[in-house]
Design an enzyme around this catalytic site. Structure first.
Site, short mmCIF file in Angstrom:
data_model
loop_
_atom_site.label_atom_id
_atom_site.label_comp_id
_atom_site.label_asym_id
_atom_site.label_seq_id
_atom_site.Cartn_x
_atom_site.Cartn_y
_atom_site.Cartn_z
N CYS A 17 0.78 -1.24 0.04
CA CYS A 17 -0.07 -0.03 -0.03
C CYS A 17 0.94 0.99 0.20
O CYS A 17 2.11 1.13 -0.48
CB CYS A 17 -1.16 -0.11 1.19
SG CYS A 17 -0.26 0.13 2.77
C1 RB5 Z 1 -3.85 5.50 0.86
O1 RB5 Z 1 -3.83 6.71 0.47
C2 RB5 Z 1 -2.90 4.95 1.92
O2 RB5 Z 1 -3.55 5.38 3.09
C3 RB5 Z 1 -2.61 3.50 2.07
O3 RB5 Z 1 -2.21 3.13 0.82
C4 RB5 Z 1 -1.57 2.94 3.02
O4 RB5 Z 1 -0.54 3.74 3.01
C5 RB5 Z 1 -2.38 2.80 4.37
O5 RB5 Z 1 -1.28 2.36 5.20
#
Ligand code: RB5
Length: 159
Positions: A66
């Protein structure tokens, strides 16, 4: 190896690169999405199915991405049987498997560059759990806690 991979919009570009690189390296890849770049998507929608597949043995190991890798690791570790680690360095990518039997590596698409990220994935996939007694003992304590928590939850009355 049969590998699962998942990301939200924060790691979409990295995931797309990895799918090709993993296949070129001879792995079978199951892509749990995202299947397009959608800034409004949510990492649990992709990471939970990946983690469930790893826990069920449908894929041997997982790669979860993420933006930071934090959400992916928090989410993956909610699935029983998952030992996910957020990794930024070569040492942890190797030792996390050898000592802690990490079965999902989590990374941040916004925090590591593609070359470092690919090294982390390759290192994670090449490493094997040591089976050393002290590590089995420690992981046994983690698994026992997980099993006890599940057993308690199963006996709680449903309202
Ligand atoms: C999304 O914008 C972001 O919050 C997600 O990808 C991640 O970093 C969460 O931990």
């Amino acid at each position: 190896m049969r590998i699962g991979i998942a990301t939200d919009h924060g790691g979409y570009g990295l995931k797309e690169e990895f799918v090709g690189e993993l296949k070129a390296a001879g792995h079978e890849v199951v892509d749990f999405g995202a299947h397009g770049l959608d800034p409004g998507d949510d990492y649990p929608d992709f990471v939970i199915p990946l983690a469930e597949a790893v826990a069920a043995g449908k894929v041997e190991r997982g790669v979860a991405i993420c933006g930071s890798g934090v959400g992916a690791s928090v989410c993956a570790n909610k699935v029983p049987g998952i030992r996910a680690g957020l990794v930024h360095d070569h040492y942890s990518a190797k030792q996390g498997v050898e000592d802690d039997h990490m079965n999902i590596i989590c990374m941040g698409g916004r925090t590591v560059g593609p070359a470092v990220a690919w090294d982390l994935v390759q290192t994670f996939l090449a490493a094997q759990f040591s089976q050393e007694s002290r590590h089995l003992r420690r992981l046994g304590k983690v698994a026992a806690y997980e099993a006890a928590t599940r057993a308690t939850a199963a006996t709680m009355p449903k309202s």
